[in-house]
Design a protein around this motif. Structure first.
Motif, PDB file in Angstrom:
ATOM      1  N   THR A 236       0.753  -1.329   0.019  1.00 10.78           N
ATOM      2  CA  THR A 236      -0.054   0.035   0.020  1.00 10.78           C
ATOM      3  C   THR A 236       0.931   1.355  -0.008  1.00 10.78           C
ATOM      4  OG1 THR A 236      -1.779  -0.992   1.132  1.00 10.78           O
ATOM      5  CG2 THR A 236      -1.884   1.391   1.288  1.00 10.78           C
ATOM      6  N   LEU A 237       1.871   1.168   0.793  1.00 11.39           N
ATOM      7  CA  LEU A 237       2.818   2.366   0.938  1.00 11.39           C
ATOM      8  C   LEU A 237       3.522   2.669  -0.321  1.00 11.39           C
ATOM      9  CD1 LEU A 237       3.766   2.192   4.754  1.00 11.39           C
ATOM     10  CD2 LEU A 237       2.019   3.728   3.901  1.00 11.39           C
ATOM     11  N   ALA A 238       3.740   1.567  -0.903  1.00  5.93           N
ATOM     12  CA  ALA A 238       4.856   1.782  -2.152  1.00  5.93           C
ATOM     13  C   ALA A 238       3.726   2.448  -3.442  1.00  5.93           C
ATOM     14  CB  ALA A 238       5.318   0.361  -2.560  1.00  5.93           C
ATOM     15  N   TRP A 239       2.508   2.345  -3.199  1.00  6.66           N
ATOM     16  CA  TRP A 239       1.697   2.885  -4.345  1.00  6.66           C
ATOM     17  C   TRP A 239       1.484   4.237  -4.332  1.00  6.66           C
ATOM     18  CZ3 TRP A 239       0.459   1.753  -9.005  1.00  6.66           C
ATOM     19  CH2 TRP A 239      -0.704   2.197  -9.700  1.00  6.66           C
ATOM     20  N   PRO A 240       1.918   5.088  -5.371  1.00  5.13           N
ATOM     21  CA  PRO A 240       1.863   6.691  -5.294  1.00  5.13           C
ATOM     22  C   PRO A 240       0.599   7.180  -5.038  1.00  5.13           C
ATOM     23  CG  PRO A 240       3.210   5.828  -7.242  1.00  5.13           C
ATOM     24  CD  PRO A 240       2.729   4.706  -6.517  1.00  5.13           C
ATOM     25  N   GLY A 241      -0.396   6.277  -5.556  1.00  5.70           N
ATOM     26  CA  GLY A 241      -1.939   6.846  -5.394  1.00  5.70           C
ATOM     27  C   GLY A 241      -2.432   6.877  -4.065  1.00  5.70           C
ATOM     28  N   ALA A 242      -1.653   6.174  -3.097  1.00  4.91           N
ATOM     29  CA  ALA A 242      -2.135   5.900  -1.729  1.00  4.91           C
ATOM     30  C   ALA A 242      -1.791   7.521  -1.152  1.00  4.91           C
ATOM     31  CB  ALA A 242      -1.194   4.769  -1.143  1.00  4.91           C
ATOM     32  N   TRP A 243      -0.339   7.970  -1.337  1.00  5.42           N
ATOM     33  CA  TRP A 243       0.205   9.049  -0.753  1.00  5.42           C
ATOM     34  C   TRP A 243      -0.756  10.201  -1.433  1.00  5.42           C
ATOM     35  CZ3 TRP A 243       3.328   8.756   3.466  1.00  5.42           C
ATOM     36  CH2 TRP A 243       4.103   7.654   3.471  1.00  5.42           C
ATOM     37  N   ARG A 244      -0.860  10.159  -2.748  1.00  2.00           N
ATOM     38  CA  ARG A 244      -1.772  11.370  -3.161  1.00  2.00           C
ATOM     39  C   ARG A 244      -3.134  11.578  -2.599  1.00  2.00           C
ATOM     40  NH1 ARG A 244       0.729   9.478  -9.073  1.00  2.00           N
ATOM     41  NH2 ARG A 244       2.838  10.720  -8.618  1.00  2.00           N
ATOM     42  N   MET A 245      -3.789  10.297  -2.353  1.00  3.10           N
ATOM     43  CA  MET A 245      -5.132  10.217  -1.723  1.00  3.10           C
ATOM     44  C   MET A 245      -4.975  10.859  -0.346  1.00  3.10           C
ATOM     45  SD  MET A 245      -7.237   6.785  -0.757  1.00  3.10           S
ATOM     46  CE  MET A 245      -6.038   6.409   0.301  1.00  3.10           C
ATOM     47  N   ALA A 246      -3.841  10.303   0.283  1.00  2.00           N
ATOM     48  CA  ALA A 246      -3.835  10.863   1.832  1.00  2.00           C
ATOM     49  C   ALA A 246      -3.612  12.317   1.631  1.00  2.00           C
ATOM     50  CB  ALA A 246      -2.622   9.932   2.384  1.00  2.00           C
ATOM     51  N   ARG A 247      -2.817  12.933   0.848  1.00  2.00           N
ATOM     52  CA  ARG A 247      -2.517  14.315   1.002  1.00  2.00           C
ATOM     53  C   ARG A 247      -3.943  15.149   0.442  1.00  2.00           C
ATOM     54  NH1 ARG A 247       2.511  13.045  -1.273  1.00  2.00           N
ATOM     55  NH2 ARG A 247       1.774  13.434  -3.576  1.00  2.00           N
ATOM     56  N   ARG A 248      -4.673  14.570  -0.212  1.00  2.00           N
ATOM     57  CA  ARG A 248      -5.949  15.277  -0.919  1.00  2.00           C
ATOM     58  C   ARG A 248      -6.978  15.020   0.360  1.00  2.00           C
ATOM     59  NH1 ARG A 248      -7.184  12.736  -6.376  1.00  2.00           N
ATOM     60  NH2 ARG A 248      -5.296  13.496  -6.658  1.00  2.00           N
ATOM     61  N   HIS A 249      -7.013  13.962   1.106  1.00  5.47           N
ATOM     62  CA  HIS A 249      -8.402  13.841   2.014  1.00  5.47           C
ATOM     63  C   HIS A 249      -7.868  13.663   3.402  1.00  5.47           C
ATOM     64  CE1 HIS A 249     -10.500  13.451  -1.719  1.00  5.47           C
ATOM     65  NE2 HIS A 249      -9.904  12.335  -1.942  1.00  5.47           N
ATOM     66  N   TRP A 250      -6.836  14.325   3.870  1.00 10.62           N
ATOM     67  CA  TRP A 250      -6.187  13.933   5.095  1.00 10.62           C
ATOM     68  C   TRP A 250      -7.536  14.620   6.218  1.00 10.62           C
ATOM     69  CZ3 TRP A 250      -5.188  17.873   8.691  1.00 10.62           C
ATOM     70  CH2 TRP A 250      -5.185  19.066   8.379  1.00 10.62           C
ATOM     71  N   ARG A 251      -7.954  15.636   5.964  1.00  6.32           N
ATOM     72  CA  ARG A 251      -8.799  16.464   6.994  1.00  6.32           C
ATOM     73  C   ARG A 251      -9.866  15.407   7.306  1.00  6.32           C
ATOM     74  NH1 ARG A 251      -8.097  21.745   8.136  1.00  6.32           N
ATOM     75  NH2 ARG A 251      -6.843  22.864   6.760  1.00  6.32           N
TER      76      ARG A 251
END
Length: 402
Positions: free
Chosen positions: A294-309
């Motif tokens: 999961t952590l190696a998938w770039p989409g997971a980090w981009r999703m987290a930055r977009r929806h962290w709130r």
């Protein structure tokens, strides 16, 4: 093909409701087709199918024209008919979608319009009319959706398995796939068994992207698991039926809702927090290899930055019963923390693209001698019969050209 030693024509991996609906659809559409289903658990429906709210969704939420909208609306009626025909516990209860803040009123109205576009006879209610359906629920306005119901999806899965006539092999965990476009597909299980078929159907749910890669196909998305945590209401008399908040259209999650199930108990939830394993039903379940994927998938980090709130709010409700209770009180003011008893959690198999966007529709892809179901979270149980027919159509098409 029999002379070549093939065990079946269609080899389905995954014994959840979608995999079993596919087996059922194949044998109904093409009697005599040999179908084998491999399921790694000792019985059917042990993951997404058997760990959800048990709601037969009406289709009111989904984008008009999408697979979710088409299959949920038609699938809800089919599911009720299937349950009646096969003696599976079910009830058509209707539900309320309740706006508790003024900022939700435009979204509630838009949801009513969407429901009508999807062919659903929704009714808009004023705040005073809510009590006619749910005396303990408070809100400014609501939608009444009469076609929503509840059922025993695990019971449905069992009936599909029986009625399909397929060979169901439990305890069969696939560890290797060998696809030969000129011959067929062979899989090896962790028990050392080999099973050979002409076409592979991937309904592996939480592991569907991994199975696609084992087959040699690029899923172009990764499953990011989200755990949904539930409570049982110790005072079920507070809720008559199903009560939902107005969902945030930016997310595929429907928010903390109240569901009176077929057992007459009331479940509350789920929230949605990242799971630390594909089958991470609690914070203590951590599988480093799966978490690393999961952590190696770039989409997971981009999703987290977009929806962290949004994620921070969900995390807070996971770690704090008081915060979870506050969320429930927006709909049901009478509830107290001691009314909530922890219940079994579920994990949603959510496909996330490389750019961080959440796949918001069912996703089915094909490869040589393979059909992959790559995104089938809620309302997939509701829509399982039409999804199964679509996957079966593609699998039979692949058989015809093999």
């Amino acid at each position: 093909m029999r002379a070549l030693g093939l065990d079946c024509d269609v080899l389905v991996v995954g014994g959840g409701i979608v995999g079993l609906a596919t087996a059922y659809a194949v044998t109904r559409a093409a009697p005599g087709t040999r179908v084998t289903v491999l399921e790694k658990e000792p019985g059917p429906a042990r993951h997404q199918t058997g760990r959800n709210s048990g709601v037969i969704h009406s289709g009111v939420y989904y984008r008009p024209g999408s697979l979710k909208a088409r299959y949920a609306v038609g699938g809800a009626a089919e599911m009720v008919k299937f349950c009646a025909e096969y003696g599976v516990a079910h009830a058509v209860t209707g539900k309320l979608i309740v706006a508790t803040g003024r900022e939700e009123l435009p979204r509630l109205h838009a949801l009513a319009q969407r429901g009508r576009e999807n062919g659903i006879a929704v009714r808009e209610l004023g705040g005073a009319q809510i009590a006619e359906h749910e005396p303990e629920v408070r809100g400014l306005a609501a939608l009444h959706v009469p076609t929503t119901g509840v059922c025993d999806f695990t019971g449905v899965a069992r009936r599909l398995a029986e009625a399909s006539g397929a060979e169901i092999r439990y305890g069969a965990h696939v560890e290797r796939v060998d696809r030969r476009p000129s011959l067929g597909v062979a899989v090896r299980t962790t028990r050392g068994d080999s099973v050979r078929g002409r076409v592979l159907v991937n309904c592996a749910g939480l592991h569907c992207d991994e199975l696609a890669r084992l087959t040699g196909d690029d899923p172009e998305a990764r499953i990011v698991p989200f755990r949904g945590e539930y409570y049982t209401l110790r005072r079920p008399e507070l809720v008559r039926g199903l009560v939902y908040p107005v969902p945030d259209p930016a997310f595929p999650f429907l928010g903390v809702h109240l569901t009176r199930g077929i057992d007459d108990g009331v479940h509350i939830g789920p929230n949605a927090v990242p799971a630390l394993a594909r089958e991470g039903y609690g914070w203590g379940v951590v599988r480093p290899r799966e978490l690393g994927t999961t952590l190696a998938w770039p989409g997971a980090w981009r999703m987290a930055r977009r929806h962290w709130r949004y994620g921070a709010g969900e995390l807070r409700r996971s770690l704090s019963k008081a915060a979870f209770t506050d969320a429930v009180r927006r709909l049901l003011p009478a509830v107290e923390p001691e009314d909530l008893e922890p219940a079994a959690a579920g994990v949603r198999a959510q496909a996330v693209l490389r750019d961080g966007s959440l796949v918001d529709d069912f996703l089915i892809r094909e490869g040589p001698r393979a059909v992959h179901v790559l995104n089938a979270p809620s309302p997939a149980a509701t829509a399982s019969l039409p999804i199964g027919r679509e996957v079966a159509r593609r699998a039979l098409g692949a058989l015809a050209t093999a």
